[in-house]
Design an enzyme around this catalytic site. Structure first.
Site, PDB file in Angstrom:
ATOM      1  N   ILE A 103       0.861  -1.180   0.000  1.00 11.99           N
ATOM      2  CA  ILE A 103       0.000   0.000   0.000  1.00 11.99           C
ATOM      3  C   ILE A 103       0.899   1.231   0.000  1.00 11.99           C
ATOM      4  O   ILE A 103       1.605   1.503   0.977  1.00 11.99           O
ATOM      5  CB  ILE A 103      -0.932   0.028   1.232  1.00 11.99           C
ATOM      6  N   LYS A 163       2.383  10.586  -2.226  1.00 10.96           N
ATOM      7  CA  LYS A 163       3.582  11.336  -1.832  1.00 10.96           C
ATOM      8  C   LYS A 163       4.859  10.679  -2.332  1.00 10.96           C
ATOM      9  O   LYS A 163       5.943  11.270  -2.260  1.00 10.96           O
ATOM     10  CB  LYS A 163       3.612  11.509  -0.315  1.00 10.96           C
ATOM     11  N   LYS A 187       8.790   5.888   0.874  1.00 10.48           N
ATOM     12  CA  LYS A 187       7.769   5.047   0.242  1.00 10.48           C
ATOM     13  C   LYS A 187       8.116   4.771  -1.218  1.00 10.48           C
ATOM     14  O   LYS A 187       7.821   3.688  -1.738  1.00 10.48           O
ATOM     15  CB  LYS A 187       6.402   5.715   0.348  1.00 10.48           C
ATOM     16  N   LEU A 232     -10.456  10.192   3.652  1.00  9.65           N
ATOM     17  CA  LEU A 232     -11.214  11.035   4.569  1.00  9.65           C
ATOM     18  C   LEU A 232     -11.448  10.316   5.895  1.00  9.65           C
ATOM     19  O   LEU A 232     -11.883   9.172   5.922  1.00  9.65           O
ATOM     20  CB  LEU A 232     -12.561  11.402   3.946  1.00  9.65           C
ATOM     21  N   SER A 254      -9.256   9.341   8.108  1.00  9.23           N
ATOM     22  CA  SER A 254      -8.204   8.466   8.620  1.00  9.23           C
ATOM     23  C   SER A 254      -7.484   9.145   9.774  1.00  9.23           C
ATOM     24  O   SER A 254      -7.593  10.356   9.987  1.00  9.23           O
ATOM     25  CB  SER A 254      -7.206   8.124   7.511  1.00  9.23           C
ATOM     26  N   VAL A 285      -7.101  15.604   7.771  1.00  7.85           N
ATOM     27  CA  VAL A 285      -7.544  16.973   8.068  1.00  7.85           C
ATOM     28  C   VAL A 285      -8.950  17.026   8.643  1.00  7.85           C
ATOM     29  O   VAL A 285      -9.265  17.944   9.414  1.00  7.85           O
ATOM     30  CB  VAL A 285      -7.467  17.859   6.808  1.00  7.85           C
ATOM     31  N   THR A 337      -2.063  25.293   5.856  1.00  3.11           N
ATOM     32  CA  THR A 337      -0.678  25.733   5.664  1.00  3.11           C
ATOM     33  C   THR A 337      -0.493  26.604   4.424  1.00  3.11           C
ATOM     34  O   THR A 337       0.489  27.343   4.345  1.00  3.11           O
ATOM     35  CB  THR A 337       0.265  24.532   5.569  1.00  3.11           C
ATOM     36  N   GLU A 396       6.334  19.681   2.761  1.00  4.88           N
ATOM     37  CA  GLU A 396       4.986  19.755   2.200  1.00  4.88           C
ATOM     38  C   GLU A 396       5.003  20.283   0.771  1.00  4.88           C
ATOM     39  O   GLU A 396       5.764  21.193   0.453  1.00  4.88           O
ATOM     40  CB  GLU A 396       4.098  20.667   3.060  1.00  4.88           C
TER      41      GLU A 396
END
Length: 625
Positions: A416, A420, A432, A461, A463, A467, A484, A560
């Site tokens: 999985i 990113k 990753k 959403l 998790s 956010v 941010t 980020e």
């Protein structure tokens, strides 16, 4: 429960009665020319034809307790075939009809009506609504005295929901009205429940049902609210603040084995209102692909890992091995699986994926057929400060799981991954991406049965650490809601939908042989975090306080990106399916075991800054080749 023999006997008796009734209604001349024996022979012949006509369509195997319109249509066909067959036999053998033409018409109608009536009565008795079938006057609603509910959705969705509600005497709500996303059926009824209007006037309908006072009225969405015409988030926000009980049906991916046998509702989640329309893929291939298989999930206590456990159990896996280093989350998911999926054999293993010997022992002991490797460190800002831990967990841990899978001929191992990992600019994404390269190398070297795959997707959403819960807690505290960057965008998907797509990708990867591939989930259009914050304030803020909660821009954190991508510039799109894209990684996207050992040794001897630079260097190397 009626046996097949009993069903056939009942139909034979109905056929004999229909034959006698048809003769009585159509013939005033007594017995036919052949006398009583000819009349009786034709009656038993007709009953035999009724029984024989059921064989091709296997009508006798259909449950009368769940009889449906298609079943009743077959009854019409069976009776018609038997009646025409009787007429044809009489003409062929005796060169004449047994009686007048009306006899055959009456016999067919009586046989059809009788067989339909007895089946409908059995279903009505099961649903405890036999009195409604027999009484010419309205009877007391089955769920009377229970909290009221209004069903909201499309005509087909509402009809399917009402069918389930009617079938269950223990259902907790009484349907008192329907609201549809179209105007054409206003004032009419579906299964005896009146259509009160369209979704354009939902708020007015809800107010009319309560007369502006507090009420236990439940508003039940039979489809996603954001997919219905006339429904917007502002309307949902106003209804939430009026304290209406807002419910919906669980998605297929959320159901347990017991839920498939009983109808249930759940509260409408904020995630249901924030995500784009879900991708609907068939569930049957997943049941066929995972039923009876032994499944291991690493990181089973995390958001994605836990959902993988739920869905694998719901699909009927024979054994579920849940592996994690975090004790409490592992205990929680084990308890949940034990309560919801009683037929699934389960095993919990407290293991550290960085410990190669422990992982090897776990795989050897349980011999899974599929391993979902969801264990990882994922928080971007933390990994910027702890790059050695990112390397040991995300890279070495992945290699340990993949090597054990290959050694013990696990049929499939799926990593999985994350968006990113695409053109990564942070430690977490870089680690990753190196984990993906480990899996690609294992796929190249696979000499046994193991098939390796990578599934990559964006944020989910709700998790842990996402956010939505962060914004919600900030709103409950009165603000401010912090983001941010005003232009930041992210891909979002609900947890059950993301995992269901992972399972579909796993089946596709199994067909892929040893050829390395990355499966990318179709995440829809990216969502601006600023817009999401505004929607959540609109939905969650107490009435009248929406304008008082501010959004504060704090500036980008280390590592980020403003926007994420799902496919690297050096990768090639091979094919696209519903909800999935298959991507071929570039030729150099491989990381062998000696390179992993060098990276681990380097990370243990050098500073965090030097380890971060080494990760970026390794990622740059595999992306260029």
């Amino acid at each position: 429960m009626l046996t097949i023999t009993t069903k056939l006997l009942i139909d034979v008796l109905i056929a004999l009665g229909a034959f006698a009734g048809g003769w009585f209604l159509a013939s005033a001349n007594g017995l036919p020319a052949g006398g009583l024996w000819a009349w009786l022979a034709n009656g038993f012949l007709y009953a035999a034809l009724i029984a024989i006509a059921q064989l091709p369509a296997r009508v006798y195997r259909h449950s009368w307790r769940y009889v449906s319109p298609p079943d009743l249509l077959r009854i019409v066909q069976v009776a018609l075939f038997a009646t025409l067959g009787l007429a044809a036999i009489n003409y062929l053998l005796f060169r004449q009809a047994m009686g007048p033409g009306e006899f055959y018409g009456f016999t067919w109608m009586l046989a059809t009506g009788g067989m339909m009536l007895v089946r409908t009565a059995v279903r009505a008795a099961r649903e405890q609504r036999l009195s409604e079938l027999l009484s010419p006057f309205p009877v007391k609603p089955m769920h009377a005295g229970k909290p009221r509910m209004i069903l909201i959705g499309t005509p087909s969705d509402v009809d399917a929901t009402l069918r389930e509600v009617i079938a269950r005497a223990d259902f907790g709500y009484e349907p008192v009205g329907i609201v549809l996303d179209e105007d054409s059926l206003s004032g009419q009824g579906i299964r005896g429940i009146r259509v009160l209007g369209s979704t354009k006037v939902l708020e007015a309908i809800a107010d009319a049902q309560t007369d502006g006072s507090e009420s236990d009225l439940a508003l039940v969405f039979t489809a996603s609210p954001t997919s219905l015409k006339g429904i917007d988030r502002a309307a949902i926000a106003r209804l939430r603040k009026r304290d209406f009980r807002i419910l919906t049906l669980p998605r297929t991916a959320e159901l347990s084995e017991s839920d498939h046998r009983r109808f249930r509702l759940r509260k409408l989640k904020l995630e249901d209102l924030l995500s784009r329309p879900q991708v609907n893929l068939p569930v049957q291939p997943l049941r066929d692909g995972f039923r009876g298989r032994r499944v291991m999930v690493t990181g089973a206590g995390g958001t994605i890992g836990a959902e993988l456990c739920r869905q694998a159990a719901a699909l009927g896996c024979s054994e579920l091995v849940m592996l994690d280093l975090a004790e409490t989350p592992l205990f929680d998911i084990d308890r949940e699986i034990s309560e919801r999926f009683t037929s699934v054999k389960r095993r919990t293993m407290l293991r550290d994926i960085r410990d190669g010997a422990a992982i090897r022992e776990a795989v050897e002991m349980t011999r899974p057929e599929v391993i979902f490797h969801a264990a990882a460190l994922k928080h971007v800002s933390l990994m910027e400060d702890h790059p050695r831990q990112a390397v040991e967990t995300n890279v070495l841990g992945t290699a340990n799981v993949a090597r054990a899978a290959r050694e013990f001929d696990v049929a499939q191992m799926v990593l999985i991954s994350t968006d990113k990992a695409v053109e990564p600019v942070n430690v977490m994404g870089g680690a990753k991406r190196l984990a993906e390269a480990v899996v690609h190398k294992m796929a190249d070297e696979a000499e046994g049965l193991t098939r390796f795959g990578v599934v990559r997707f964006g944020n989910v959403l709700g998790s842990n650490g996402s956010v939505v819960p962060i914004f919600r807690s900030q709103i409950e505290a009165g603000g401010p809601v912090t983001i941010t960057h005003p232009d930041m965008e992210r891909y979002f998907m609900t947890v059950p939908e993301a995992v269901q797509l992972v399972l579909h990708a796993t089946l596709e990867a199994a067909k892929n042989g040893g050829d390395p591939a990355v499966y990318v989930l179709d995440m829809g259009e990216p969502v601006k975090i600023m817009d999401m914050a505004q929607r959540l304030i609109e939905l969650c803020a107490p009435a009248g306080m929406e304008s008082e909660i501010e959004i504060e821009v704090t500036g980008l954190r280390p590592g980020e990106k403003i926007r994420e991508a799902l496919i690297d510039s050096g990768e090639k799109l091979i094919s696209a399916m519903d909800g999935l894209q298959k991507v071929k990684p570039n030729a150099g996207s491989r990381l062998a075991w000696p390179e992993i050992e060098n990276l681990i040794e380097f990370s243990q001897k050098h500073s965090a800054v030097e380890v971060s630079d080494r990760i970026r260097s390794e990622v740059g190397r595999i992306r260029k080749n």
